[in-house]
Design an enzyme around this catalytic site. Structure first.
Site, PDB file in Angstrom:
ATOM      1  CE  LYS A 113     -50.557 -37.017   1.644  1.00 32.31           C
ATOM      2  NZ  LYS A 113     -51.355 -36.978   3.042  1.00 32.31           N
ATOM      3  CE  LYS A 132     -52.244 -33.149  -5.507  1.00 30.07           C
ATOM      4  NZ  LYS A 132     -50.845 -32.240  -3.704  1.00 30.07           N
ATOM      5  CG  LEU A 140     -46.326 -23.833  -3.261  1.00 32.99           C
ATOM      6  CD1 LEU A 140     -45.370 -23.242  -4.622  1.00 32.99           C
ATOM      7  CD2 LEU A 140     -47.336 -22.526  -2.532  1.00 32.99           C
ATOM      8  N   PRO A 141     -50.062 -26.534  -3.841  1.00 26.17           N
ATOM      9  CG  PRO A 141     -52.244 -25.356  -5.301  1.00 26.17           C
ATOM     10  CD  PRO A 141     -50.576 -25.374  -4.594  1.00 26.17           C
TER      11      PRO A 141
HETATM   12  P1  NDP Z   1     -54.744 -24.411  -0.598  1.00 27.15           P
HETATM   13  O1  NDP Z   1     -55.746 -24.979  -1.645  1.00 27.15           O
HETATM   14  O2  NDP Z   1     -55.751 -24.699   0.711  1.00 27.15           O
HETATM   15  O3  NDP Z   1     -53.678 -23.607  -0.373  1.00 27.15           O
HETATM   16  C1  NDP Z   1     -52.953 -23.766  -1.936  1.00 27.15           C
HETATM   17  C2  NDP Z   1     -51.857 -22.981  -1.148  1.00 27.15           C
HETATM   18  O4  NDP Z   1     -50.754 -22.319  -2.683  1.00 27.15           O
HETATM   19  C3  NDP Z   1     -51.737 -21.332  -1.499  1.00 27.15           C
HETATM   20  O5  NDP Z   1     -51.272 -20.504  -0.489  1.00 27.15           O
HETATM   21  C4  NDP Z   1     -52.755 -20.580  -3.273  1.00 27.15           C
HETATM   22  O6  NDP Z   1     -52.068 -19.219  -2.902  1.00 27.15           O
HETATM   23  C5  NDP Z   1     -50.710 -21.743  -3.996  1.00 27.15           C
HETATM   24  N1  NDP Z   1     -50.916 -21.494  -4.716  1.00 27.15           N
HETATM   25  C6  NDP Z   1     -51.386 -21.882  -5.377  1.00 27.15           C
HETATM   26  N2  NDP Z   1     -51.194 -21.432  -6.865  1.00 27.15           N
HETATM   27  C7  NDP Z   1     -50.112 -21.251  -6.847  1.00 27.15           C
HETATM   28  C8  NDP Z   1     -48.867 -20.360  -7.851  1.00 27.15           C
HETATM   29  N3  NDP Z   1     -49.221 -21.105  -8.833  1.00 27.15           N
HETATM   30  N4  NDP Z   1     -47.798 -19.920  -7.223  1.00 27.15           N
HETATM   31  C9  NDP Z   1     -47.825 -19.726  -6.246  1.00 27.15           C
HETATM   32  N5  NDP Z   1     -48.785 -19.935  -5.070  1.00 27.15           N
HETATM   33  C10 NDP Z   1     -49.676 -20.988  -5.471  1.00 27.15           C
HETATM   34  O7  NDP Z   1     -53.983 -26.348  -0.740  1.00 27.15           O
HETATM   35  P2  NDP Z   1     -53.245 -26.933   0.855  1.00 27.15           P
HETATM   36  O8  NDP Z   1     -52.721 -25.931   2.058  1.00 27.15           O
HETATM   37  O9  NDP Z   1     -55.131 -27.842   1.003  1.00 27.15           O
HETATM   38  O10 NDP Z   1     -52.903 -28.333   0.377  1.00 27.15           O
HETATM   39  C11 NDP Z   1     -51.049 -27.944   0.015  1.00 27.15           C
HETATM   40  C12 NDP Z   1     -50.445 -28.927   0.144  1.00 27.15           C
HETATM   41  O11 NDP Z   1     -50.888 -29.626   1.321  1.00 27.15           O
HETATM   42  C13 NDP Z   1     -51.122 -29.710  -1.352  1.00 27.15           C
HETATM   43  O12 NDP Z   1     -49.883 -30.999  -1.476  1.00 27.15           O
HETATM   44  C14 NDP Z   1     -51.710 -31.032  -0.609  1.00 27.15           C
HETATM   45  O13 NDP Z   1     -52.188 -31.927  -1.578  1.00 27.15           O
HETATM   46  C15 NDP Z   1     -51.208 -31.283   1.115  1.00 27.15           C
HETATM   47  N6  NDP Z   1     -51.671 -31.185   1.904  1.00 27.15           N
HETATM   48  C16 NDP Z   1     -52.899 -30.993   2.530  1.00 27.15           C
HETATM   49  C17 NDP Z   1     -53.926 -31.301   3.673  1.00 27.15           C
HETATM   50  C18 NDP Z   1     -55.284 -30.973   3.590  1.00 27.15           C
HETATM   51  O14 NDP Z   1     -56.050 -31.322   4.670  1.00 27.15           O
HETATM   52  N7  NDP Z   1     -55.415 -29.735   3.211  1.00 27.15           N
HETATM   53  C19 NDP Z   1     -53.397 -32.371   4.218  1.00 27.15           C
HETATM   54  C20 NDP Z   1     -52.141 -33.093   3.354  1.00 27.15           C
HETATM   55  C21 NDP Z   1     -51.379 -32.502   2.275  1.00 27.15           C
HETATM   56  P3  NDP Z   1     -53.165 -18.239  -2.948  1.00 27.15           P
HETATM   57  O15 NDP Z   1     -53.638 -18.086  -1.436  1.00 27.15           O
HETATM   58  O16 NDP Z   1     -53.070 -17.786  -3.032  1.00 27.15           O
HETATM   59  O17 NDP Z   1     -54.134 -19.057  -3.231  1.00 27.15           O
END
Ligand code: NDP
Length: 314
Positions: free
Chosen positions: A181, A250, A75-76
């Site tokens: 991280k 963040k 999750l975020p």
């Molecule tokens: P995204 O913003 O693409 O996706 C976020 C996910 O979390 C979605 O599935 C979203 O659901 C869900 N979500 C958001 N808010 C809520 C909530 N309140 N309750 C339940 N579900 C929620 O993020 P990323 O996939 O890019 O990143 C995820 C994690 O991985 C983060 O911590 C990020 O820092 C880390 N990360 C990301 C990288 C990247 O290259 N993208 C690389 C390395 C780490 P919905 O589909 O409904 O919006």
């Protein structure tokens, strides 16, 4: 009897991680996402290995956790993870004694420790296991995974993590993965900002960004940012959206907080956290992290790699 894994959070990086898991012969998989259509689409598009039970789509976090020995979250931030715990549909209502929660969110150490303590009361184990390597690394299944928790829990998680990870390291107690991280991503942020400032200045001084990067990438100032991110994303003006600037904001904030908590003077981390907060506010929730360079370009009045730049040829 193969152990079921639940995966919650199918965002930019979570979705390709979950796809590897659901295609693995070792683990029957349950998917949950806040926007259910993404979980349904992923389940439809994934073929479980022969002999594995079909991928299930859960109706709630509690439903996902029921019957799962492992629950992976992506999750975020830790705030969203904590917010999924409670209530009749929350994770705690479904988690079974002896389960292991693997939090692949880039979280913050203090919240992870608080979540781990709450789960321990229910005899559920927890590790923080944030990942690095980007969406491309997730698609290839080569992510670096940095784990915080008990060694036995990290070893138990290893086969699950190996479905999408290429390097899995036990870094210390709960929160250690999050701390590491955040510092890794603070390096990334520093590199992006420094590259944008330096290349903008060089453009104005009459040195083209492609020429500058060609030299820098054979010199001591090179980094992943100079070797890959700027050539592929800034000079091309492609700015693909793979990792949101909001998330890097963040992460640098977490790193600055870790330094402060530890009593380490860290003016560069604090400043970088402020710069990325400003860029996030200026560019919004959906901008990619590399787009922070656009803020520097606007201040400098120059486009990095732009064909139309008026260079000072003197
Ligand atoms: P995204 O913003 O693409 O996706 C976020 C996910 O979390 C979605 O599935 C979203 O659901 C869900 N979500 C958001 N808010 C809520 C909530 N309140 N309750 C339940 N579900 C929620 O993020 P990323 O996939 O890019 O990143 C995820 C994690 O991985 C983060 O911590 C990020 O820092 C880390 N990360 C990301 C990288 C990247 O290259 N993208 C690389 C390395 C780490 P919905 O589909 O409904 O919006």
């Amino acid at each position: 009897m193969p152990e079921r894994v639940a995966f919650l959070g199918l965002g930019a990086i979570g979705a390709p991680m979950a796809r590897h898991l659901a295609s693995s012969p070792a683990f029957p998989t349950t998917l949950w996402n806040r926007t259910a259509a993404k979980a349904e689409a992923l389940a439809r598009s994934t073929t479980p290995a022969a002999g594995t039970e079909p991928t299930r789509v859960a109706s709630s976090p509690a439903d996902a956790a029921r019957g799962a020995r492992f629950v992976v979250l992506c999750l975020p931030s830790s705030r969203e993870v904590e917010s999924l715990l409670d209530g009749p549909q929350g994770l705690l209502a479904g988690l079974e004694r002896g389960a292991l929660v693997i939090d692949c969110t880039s979280g913050d150490p203090a919240t992870s420790r608080r979540i781990a303590a709450r789960l321990a009361d229910r005899e559920v184990a927890f590790i923080d296991a944030p990942v690095s390597g980007g969406v491309a690394g997730a698609e290839k299944g080569t992510l670096a995974v940095m784990c915080g928790g008990e060694a036995r829990d990290v070893e138990r998680a290893r086969p699950v993590l190996e479905t999408f990870g290429g390097k899995i390291v036990h870094c210390g107690p709960v929160g250690a993965g999050d701390a590491l991280k955040s510092v890794n991503n603070a390096f990334l942020a520093v590199h992006i900002w420094a590259a944008a400032e330096g290349l903008a200045a060089l453009e104005k001084a009459g040195v083209r960004a492609d020429v500058a990067l060609d030299v820098i990438n054979a010199s001591s100032g090179r980094s992943n940012t100079s070797m890959n991110l700027f050539p592929e994303r800034v000079l091309t003006r492609a700015f693909p959206r793979t990792f949101r600037l909001a998330l890097l904001d963040k992460d640098v904030g977490i790193a600055a907080g870790v330094a402060r908590e530890q009593g380490v003077p860290a003016p560069l981390l604090q400043l970088t956290a402020e710069l990325f907060r400003m860029a996030h506010l200026a560019l919004g929730e959906e901008a990619d992290h590399v787009e922070a360079a656009r803020v520097v370009e606007a201040w400098a009045g120059v486009e990095i790699g732009g064909d139309s730049n008026m260079r000072n040829e003197a």
